[in-house]
Design a protein around this motif. Structure first.
Motif, PDB file in Angstrom:
ATOM      1  N   ASN A  74       0.833  -1.127   0.000  1.00 50.32           N
ATOM      2  CA  ASN A  74      -0.065  -0.022   0.042  1.00 50.32           C
ATOM      3  C   ASN A  74       0.786   1.216  -0.197  1.00 50.32           C
ATOM      4  N   TRP A  75       0.289   2.367  -0.480  1.00 46.89           N
ATOM      5  CA  TRP A  75       0.919   3.800  -0.168  1.00 46.89           C
ATOM      6  C   TRP A  75       0.033   4.523   0.275  1.00 46.89           C
ATOM      7  N   ALA A  76       0.919   5.633   0.888  1.00 49.27           N
ATOM      8  CA  ALA A  76       0.219   6.695   1.744  1.00 49.27           C
ATOM      9  C   ALA A  76       0.883   8.014   1.205  1.00 49.27           C
ATOM     10  N   HIS A  77       0.348   8.868   0.512  1.00 54.70           N
ATOM     11  CA  HIS A  77       1.056  10.356   0.158  1.00 54.70           C
ATOM     12  C   HIS A  77       2.023  10.082  -0.514  1.00 54.70           C
ATOM     13  N   GLY A  78       1.985   8.991  -1.544  1.00 51.80           N
ATOM     14  CA  GLY A  78       3.184   8.727  -2.366  1.00 51.80           C
ATOM     15  C   GLY A  78       4.453   8.058  -1.761  1.00 51.80           C
ATOM     16  N   MET A  79       4.169   7.469  -0.674  1.00 48.02           N
ATOM     17  CA  MET A  79       5.341   6.805   0.265  1.00 48.02           C
ATOM     18  C   MET A  79       4.698   5.357   0.534  1.00 48.02           C
ATOM     19  N   PRO A  80       5.805   4.388   0.524  1.00 49.39           N
ATOM     20  CA  PRO A  80       5.363   2.830   0.665  1.00 49.39           C
ATOM     21  C   PRO A  80       4.949   2.694   2.033  1.00 49.39           C
ATOM     22  N   GLU A  81       4.038   1.845   2.300  1.00 53.80           N
ATOM     23  CA  GLU A  81       3.643   1.484   3.734  1.00 53.80           C
ATOM     24  C   GLU A  81       4.428   0.344   4.110  1.00 53.80           C
ATOM     25  N   TRP A  82       4.980   0.333   5.398  1.00 50.59           N
ATOM     26  CA  TRP A  82       5.608  -0.531   6.055  1.00 50.59           C
ATOM     27  C   TRP A  82       4.963  -1.232   7.103  1.00 50.59           C
ATOM     28  N   LYS A  83       5.005  -2.473   7.375  1.00 51.41           N
ATOM     29  CA  LYS A  83       4.438  -3.220   8.767  1.00 51.41           C
ATOM     30  C   LYS A  83       5.514  -3.488   9.511  1.00 51.41           C
ATOM     31  N   VAL A  84       5.515  -3.178  10.647  1.00 56.27           N
ATOM     32  CA  VAL A  84       6.511  -3.526  11.680  1.00 56.27           C
ATOM     33  C   VAL A  84       6.018  -4.486  12.612  1.00 56.27           C
ATOM     34  N   THR A  85       6.728  -5.461  12.844  1.00 58.92           N
ATOM     35  CA  THR A  85       6.419  -6.618  13.790  1.00 58.92           C
ATOM     36  C   THR A  85       7.492  -6.851  14.814  1.00 58.92           C
ATOM     37  N   ILE A  86       6.964  -6.650  16.048  1.00 56.68           N
ATOM     38  CA  ILE A  86       7.945  -6.689  17.191  1.00 56.68           C
ATOM     39  C   ILE A  86       7.573  -7.925  18.011  1.00 56.68           C
ATOM     40  N   THR A  87       8.501  -8.622  18.227  1.00 58.45           N
ATOM     41  CA  THR A  87       8.010  -9.778  18.856  1.00 58.45           C
ATOM     42  C   THR A  87       9.193 -10.176  20.122  1.00 58.45           C
ATOM     43  N   ASN A  88       8.617 -10.405  21.416  1.00 57.51           N
ATOM     44  CA  ASN A  88       9.244 -10.964  22.394  1.00 57.51           C
ATOM     45  C   ASN A  88       9.411 -12.363  22.332  1.00 57.51           C
ATOM     46  N   GLN A  89      10.772 -12.422  22.376  1.00 56.28           N
ATOM     47  CA  GLN A  89      11.254 -13.880  22.391  1.00 56.28           C
ATOM     48  C   GLN A  89      11.675 -14.549  23.560  1.00 56.28           C
ATOM     49  N   CYS A  90      11.972 -13.557  24.961  1.00 57.39           N
ATOM     50  CA  CYS A  90      11.997 -13.841  26.305  1.00 57.39           C
ATOM     51  C   CYS A  90      11.078 -14.886  26.682  1.00 57.39           C
ATOM     52  N   SER A  91      11.513 -15.651  27.608  1.00 55.75           N
ATOM     53  CA  SER A  91      10.353 -16.402  28.320  1.00 55.75           C
ATOM     54  C   SER A  91       9.764 -15.592  29.360  1.00 55.75           C
ATOM     55  N   CYS A  92       9.962 -14.498  29.758  1.00 55.97           N
ATOM     56  CA  CYS A  92       9.403 -13.637  30.663  1.00 55.97           C
ATOM     57  C   CYS A  92       8.858 -12.329  29.924  1.00 55.97           C
ATOM     58  N   PRO A  93       7.486 -11.923  30.392  1.00 58.97           N
ATOM     59  CA  PRO A  93       7.120 -10.676  29.792  1.00 58.97           C
ATOM     60  C   PRO A  93       8.251  -9.413  30.219  1.00 58.97           C
ATOM     61  N   GLN A  94       8.184  -8.590  28.930  1.00 60.50           N
ATOM     62  CA  GLN A  94       8.808  -7.303  29.008  1.00 60.50           C
ATOM     63  C   GLN A  94       7.949  -6.208  29.046  1.00 60.50           C
ATOM     64  N   SER A  95       8.066  -5.227  29.898  1.00 59.03           N
ATOM     65  CA  SER A  95       7.459  -4.016  30.175  1.00 59.03           C
ATOM     66  C   SER A  95       8.096  -2.704  29.477  1.00 59.03           C
ATOM     67  N   GLN A  96       7.703  -1.773  29.435  1.00 62.19           N
ATOM     68  CA  GLN A  96       8.529  -0.427  29.020  1.00 62.19           C
ATOM     69  C   GLN A  96       9.360  -0.633  28.029  1.00 62.19           C
ATOM     70  N   VAL A  97       8.730  -1.472  26.919  1.00 67.67           N
ATOM     71  CA  VAL A  97       9.696  -1.647  25.876  1.00 67.67           C
ATOM     72  C   VAL A  97       9.849  -0.295  24.929  1.00 67.67           C
ATOM     73  N   GLU A  98      11.243  -0.064  24.780  1.00 70.67           N
ATOM     74  CA  GLU A  98      11.570   1.168  24.056  1.00 70.67           C
ATOM     75  C   GLU A  98      12.258   1.089  22.931  1.00 70.67           C
ATOM     76  N   LEU A  99      11.835   1.931  21.824  1.00 68.93           N
ATOM     77  CA  LEU A  99      12.660   1.714  20.664  1.00 68.93           C
ATOM     78  C   LEU A  99      13.266   2.937  20.252  1.00 68.93           C
ATOM     79  N   LYS A 100      14.245   3.007  19.487  1.00 75.94           N
ATOM     80  CA  LYS A 100      15.029   4.059  19.139  1.00 75.94           C
ATOM     81  C   LYS A 100      14.162   4.934  18.041  1.00 75.94           C
TER      82      LYS A 100
END
Length: 122
Positions: A39-65
């Motif tokens: 898909n496109w939005a305003h002439g830009m390609p659309e990206w789907k970001v998928t973030i997965t927790n592979q740790c066996s513990c829940p992770q809170s306060q997950v921050e991305l740069k």
């Protein structure tokens, strides 16, 4: 000598039963993948970001740069919030083991999201 054996046993059991996932490395356990949706939005390609927790513990306060991140299509604020150069996932709520969080954005080129911190809940 008996004290050394007992100490070694306690240390070994502590490592085995506490588990190495008690202190999951964010770089190795929070996995970020991106793919174009077609898909496109305003002439830009659309990206789907998928973030997965592979740790066996829940992770809170997950921050991305997110410094320099730009988009024509903003993610739902219950999924991604911006605080200066940092993005917070799920308003800081836990991402459970094997859980996937997804959002869309539109820009070219794709932004290189990188996990920078989280708090393990074990």
């Amino acid at each position: 000598m008996a004290y050394l054996k007992i100490f070694s046993l306690i240390l070994l059991f502590g490592l085995v039963f506490k588990g190495s996932d008690a202190y999951c490395s964010i770089a190795q356990n929070i996995i970020v993948k991106q793919s174009r949706t077609g898909n496109w939005a305003h002439g830009m390609p659309e990206w789907k970001v998928t973030i997965t927790n592979q740790c066996s513990c829940p992770q809170s306060q997950v921050e991305l740069k997110c410094d320099g991140f730009q988009t024509y299509k903003y993610a739902d604020q219950s999924i991604l919030n911006f605080f200066g150069n940092v993005c917070l996932l799920k308003n800081g709520q836990p991402i459970f083991p094997s859980e996937t969080v997804e959002f869309l954005y539109a820009w070219d080129p794709p932004y290189p999201f990188q996990p920078i911190s989280s708090k393990g809940i074990c």
